[in-house]
Design an enzyme around this catalytic site. Structure first.
Site, short mmCIF file in Angstrom:
data_model
loop_
_atom_site.label_atom_id
_atom_site.label_comp_id
_atom_site.label_asym_id
_atom_site.label_seq_id
_atom_site.Cartn_x
_atom_site.Cartn_y
_atom_site.Cartn_z
N ILE A 19 6.66 -49.76 15.92
CA ILE A 19 8.04 -49.41 16.29
C ILE A 19 8.61 -48.42 15.28
CG2 ILE A 19 10.32 -50.35 16.85
CD1 ILE A 19 8.91 -53.10 17.23
N LEU A 40 1.18 -49.96 4.23
CA LEU A 40 0.06 -49.68 5.15
C LEU A 40 -0.82 -50.91 5.39
CD1 LEU A 40 -0.99 -46.08 3.94
CD2 LEU A 40 0.61 -46.69 5.78
N GLY A 89 7.38 -55.93 7.53
CA GLY A 89 7.20 -57.36 7.62
C GLY A 89 5.95 -57.68 8.40
N SER A 131 14.45 -60.47 16.33
CA SER A 131 13.61 -60.74 17.50
C SER A 131 14.32 -61.73 18.41
CB SER A 131 12.29 -61.34 17.00
OG SER A 131 11.60 -61.94 18.07
N TYR A 156 7.00 -67.42 11.52
CA TYR A 156 7.45 -66.05 11.81
C TYR A 156 8.88 -66.07 12.35
CZ TYR A 156 8.25 -61.78 14.44
OH TYR A 156 8.84 -60.63 14.94
N LYS A 160 12.67 -64.76 10.62
CA LYS A 160 13.67 -63.84 11.20
C LYS A 160 15.04 -64.50 11.21
CE LYS A 160 11.07 -60.32 12.12
NZ LYS A 160 11.26 -59.06 11.40
N ALA A 223 -7.49 -63.01 29.22
CA ALA A 223 -7.22 -64.43 29.53
C ALA A 223 -5.71 -64.53 29.74
CB ALA A 223 -7.66 -65.31 28.37
N PHE A 225 -2.62 -66.72 29.82
CA PHE A 225 -2.32 -68.04 29.25
C PHE A 225 -1.38 -68.83 30.16
CE2 PHE A 225 -2.85 -65.60 25.02
CZ PHE A 225 -4.22 -65.83 25.00
N GLY A 300 3.41 -72.76 22.07
CA GLY A 300 4.62 -72.08 21.60
C GLY A 300 5.20 -71.09 22.61
P1 NAD Z 1 3.89 -53.24 12.64
O1 NAD Z 1 3.02 -54.23 11.96
O2 NAD Z 1 3.24 -52.17 13.44
O3 NAD Z 1 4.87 -52.56 11.58
C1 NAD Z 1 5.28 -53.20 10.39
C2 NAD Z 1 5.04 -52.22 9.24
O4 NAD Z 1 5.48 -52.82 8.03
C3 NAD Z 1 3.56 -51.88 9.08
O5 NAD Z 1 3.43 -50.49 8.97
C4 NAD Z 1 3.17 -52.57 7.77
O6 NAD Z 1 2.16 -51.88 7.10
C5 NAD Z 1 4.49 -52.59 7.04
N1 NAD Z 1 4.66 -53.69 6.07
C6 NAD Z 1 4.43 -55.01 6.27
N2 NAD Z 1 4.72 -55.70 5.15
C7 NAD Z 1 5.16 -54.80 4.24
C8 NAD Z 1 5.63 -54.89 2.90
N3 NAD Z 1 5.69 -56.06 2.28
N4 NAD Z 1 6.01 -53.75 2.26
C9 NAD Z 1 5.93 -52.56 2.89
N5 NAD Z 1 5.49 -52.41 4.14
C10 NAD Z 1 5.12 -53.51 4.80
O7 NAD Z 1 4.92 -54.07 13.54
P2 NAD Z 1 5.98 -53.56 14.60
O8 NAD Z 1 5.58 -54.09 15.93
O9 NAD Z 1 6.24 -52.12 14.43
O10 NAD Z 1 7.23 -54.41 14.13
C11 NAD Z 1 8.21 -53.88 13.25
C12 NAD Z 1 9.25 -54.96 12.96
O11 NAD Z 1 9.82 -55.40 14.20
C13 NAD Z 1 8.68 -56.21 12.29
O12 NAD Z 1 9.63 -56.67 11.35
C14 NAD Z 1 8.54 -57.19 13.43
O13 NAD Z 1 8.64 -58.52 13.01
C15 NAD Z 1 9.74 -56.81 14.30
N6 NAD Z 1 9.55 -57.20 15.71
C16 NAD Z 1 8.48 -56.72 16.41
C17 NAD Z 1 8.31 -57.09 17.75
C18 NAD Z 1 7.14 -56.61 18.55
O14 NAD Z 1 6.96 -57.11 19.66
N7 NAD Z 1 6.36 -55.65 18.09
C19 NAD Z 1 9.24 -57.93 18.36
C20 NAD Z 1 10.34 -58.39 17.62
C21 NAD Z 1 10.49 -58.01 16.28
C1 UD1 Z 2 5.06 -62.73 20.88
C2 UD1 Z 2 5.62 -63.74 19.92
C3 UD1 Z 2 6.99 -63.29 19.46
C4 UD1 Z 2 6.89 -61.93 18.82
C5 UD1 Z 2 6.23 -60.96 19.79
C6 UD1 Z 2 5.95 -59.64 19.12
C7 UD1 Z 2 4.57 -65.86 20.51
C8 UD1 Z 2 4.81 -67.23 21.05
N1 UD1 Z 2 5.64 -65.04 20.53
O1 UD1 Z 2 5.94 -62.67 21.99
O2 UD1 Z 2 7.54 -64.20 18.54
O3 UD1 Z 2 8.17 -61.45 18.45
O4 UD1 Z 2 4.98 -61.48 20.25
O5 UD1 Z 2 5.01 -59.74 18.12
O6 UD1 Z 2 3.49 -65.53 20.08
N2 UD1 Z 2 -0.35 -63.32 27.27
C9 UD1 Z 2 -1.50 -63.62 27.98
N3 UD1 Z 2 -2.70 -63.24 27.46
C10 UD1 Z 2 -2.81 -62.57 26.26
C11 UD1 Z 2 -1.63 -62.27 25.56
C12 UD1 Z 2 -0.41 -62.67 26.08
O7 UD1 Z 2 -1.44 -64.22 29.05
O8 UD1 Z 2 -3.94 -62.27 25.84
C13 UD1 Z 2 0.95 -63.72 27.83
C14 UD1 Z 2 1.71 -64.68 26.95
O9 UD1 Z 2 1.41 -65.99 27.30
C15 UD1 Z 2 3.15 -64.30 27.28
C16 UD1 Z 2 3.09 -62.82 27.67
O10 UD1 Z 2 1.73 -62.55 27.94
O11 UD1 Z 2 3.56 -65.01 28.40
C17 UD1 Z 2 3.57 -61.92 26.55
O12 UD1 Z 2 2.87 -62.27 25.38
P1 UD1 Z 2 3.00 -61.43 24.02
O13 UD1 Z 2 2.78 -60.00 24.30
O14 UD1 Z 2 2.14 -62.09 23.00
O15 UD1 Z 2 4.54 -61.58 23.67
P2 UD1 Z 2 5.41 -62.90 23.44
O16 UD1 Z 2 4.59 -64.11 23.46
O17 UD1 Z 2 6.57 -62.84 24.36
#
Ligand code: NAD
Ligand code: UD1
Length: 344
Positions: A19, A40, A89, A131, A156, A160, A223, A225, A300
């Site tokens: 992101i 990284l 994170g 999140s 996790y 948050k 798969a 779930f 979960g």
């Molecule tokens: P990502 O892992 O691609 O990006 C996180 C970045 O933070 C990575 O580049 C990693 O190297 C860096 N990082 C981790 N720990 C660090 C540290 N201690 N110091 C410096 N850099 C560090 O993940 P993302 O999907 O881009 O998510 C970004 C943020 O959004 C995260 O905080 C994540 O929890 C939050 N978030 C993501 C999702 C999602 O579905 N992807 C959903 C809700 C919230």
């Molecule tokens: C998950 C995390 C959420 C986190 C987000 C981004 C859990 C319970 N929740 O969200 O806290 O913020 O990722 O990192 O892990 N699915 C399948 N097969 C797969 C993968 C996923 O069926 O191989 C299904 C899951 O059951 C779910 C949906 O696809 O119903 C989306 O899953 P996913 O992309 O992992 O997102 P969340 O579970 O919503």
């Protein structure tokens, strides 16, 4: 903060990640200057090089850890930072159950050290990556920002919720802070160029990168779930949003940071789709067949949730504009052009 403010400089922690890299691109396109701090641990510097190529812009990259106070102090001394977007994170739910200390250290301690450095430097504008998980297991849908934080089932999610509480307390203690805590729903997709996208290490935990890797032949089958959830087709429902919409949501939130105190915003589309909807949409848009089988429920997982996204529209002037087809097409463009991600 207005764009006309002579190119303010934004510190983006975790800016090389999925992101973060898309948001850095949106910031550069919006006229901001960007400093990225990233260790990284889950990303590649190549993402930033590609963002530079796409925008014809320059990014100041510092390879370092957000828990390193001395590094943060150097950054705030060297650059005139106007605001911080904090992505850094860890985010894998299952891993957080096995390694809670790493999650509290990176996500909670990391935010504490960042906020301390910001306070010291007098920079008090922050956009935080929260999140939808903070609503917990019992909130009715659609999720609204007025709901209290619920109980998360894993470290996790708890990290948050803890950080949101910390930020709330900081804002209560000092009215000169302005924080936007953005509660993301399920970001998917990639920049339409196919040059940057999601590049998970190892086997993906999340649905969209898993499907993309099945489509490209890296994984044999998906798969699904659970097929007995109380939804129309028995599979879970989520609110998937395009990562470019999410990136633009951060720019919209930055602009609001002249308002004191903490505000929470759901960033989602307001529309839910099931796992089978996603598989079918991917097949229809890309013409690739996705082999799948039904498996046990994943511990979960909640049956169904999506956002009430009206507050972000009203207060930030932001709403998601890209539909499911665009999310699928852009995921596929990224995956098919980069079958091995940034390491290819
Ligand atoms: P990502 O892992 O691609 O990006 C996180 C970045 O933070 C990575 O580049 C990693 O190297 C860096 N990082 C981790 N720990 C660090 C540290 N201690 N110091 C410096 N850099 C560090 O993940 P993302 O999907 O881009 O998510 C970004 C943020 O959004 C995260 O905080 C994540 O929890 C939050 N978030 C993501 C999702 C999602 O579905 N992807 C959903 C809700 C919230
Ligand atoms: C998950 C995390 C959420 C986190 C987000 C981004 C859990 C319970 N929740 O969200 O806290 O913020 O990722 O990192 O892990 N699915 C399948 N097969 C797969 C993968 C996923 O069926 O191989 C299904 C899951 O059951 C779910 C949906 O696809 O119903 C989306 O899953 P996913 O992309 O992992 O997102 P969340 O579970 O919503």
């Amino acid at each position: 903060m207005q764009i006309g403010d002579t190119s303010p400089t934004i510190l983006v922690t975790g800016g090389a990640g999925y992101i973060g890299s898309h948001t850095v691109l949106a910031l550069l396109e919006g006229g901001y200057q960007v400093v990225v701090l990233d260790n990284l641990c889950n990303s590649s510097e190549e993402a930033l090089r590609r963002v530079e190529a796409l925008t014809d812009g320059a990014i100041d990259f510092v390879c370092g850890d957000v828990r390193d106070s001395a590094e943060l102090e150097r950054i705030f001394t060297r650059f005139e930072i106007a605001a911080v977007i904090h992505f850094a994170g860890l985010k894998a739910v299952g891993e957080s159950v096995r390694s809670p200390l790493a999650y509290y250290q990176n996500n909670v301690e990391g935010t504490l050290s960042l906020c301390q450095a910001m306070q010291k430097a007098g920079v008090k504008k922050l956009v935080f990556s929260s999140s939808a998980t903070v609503y917990g297991a019992n909130a009715p849908v659609p999720y609204r920002e007025t709901y209290p934080r619920g109980n998360s089932s894993n470290p996790y999610g708890r990290s948050k919720a803890m950080v949101e509480q910390v930020l709330e307390d900081i804002c209560t203690a000092d009215a000169s802070w302005s924080v936007a805590s953005l509660r993301y729903f399920n970001p998917i997709g990639a920049h339409p160029s196919g040059l940057i996208g999601e590049d998970p290490l190892g086997i993906p935990n999340n649905l969209m990168p898993f499907i993309a890797q099945v489509a490209v032949g890296k994984l044999p089958e998906l798969a699904i779930f659970g097929q007995d959830y109380p939804t129309d087709d028995g599979t879970c429902i989520r609110d998937y949003l395009h990562v470019m919409d999410l990136a633009e949501g951060h720019v919209a939130a930055l602009r609001r940071l002249s308002v004191a105190g903490i505000a929470y915003f759901n960033l989602g589309t307001g529309q839910g789709y099931s796992v089978l909807d996603i598989v079918q949409a991917f097949e229809r848009v890309t013409g690739r067949k996705i082999a799948y089988r039904f498996a046990e429920r994943r511990e979960g997982d909640l049956p169904a949730f999506w956002a009430d996204a009206s507050k972000a529209k009203k207060d930030l002037g932001w709403s998601a504009s890209r539909g499911l087809d665009e999310m699928m097409a852009d995921t596929w463009k990224w995956q098919s052009k980069n079958p091995k991600g940034y390491r290819g």
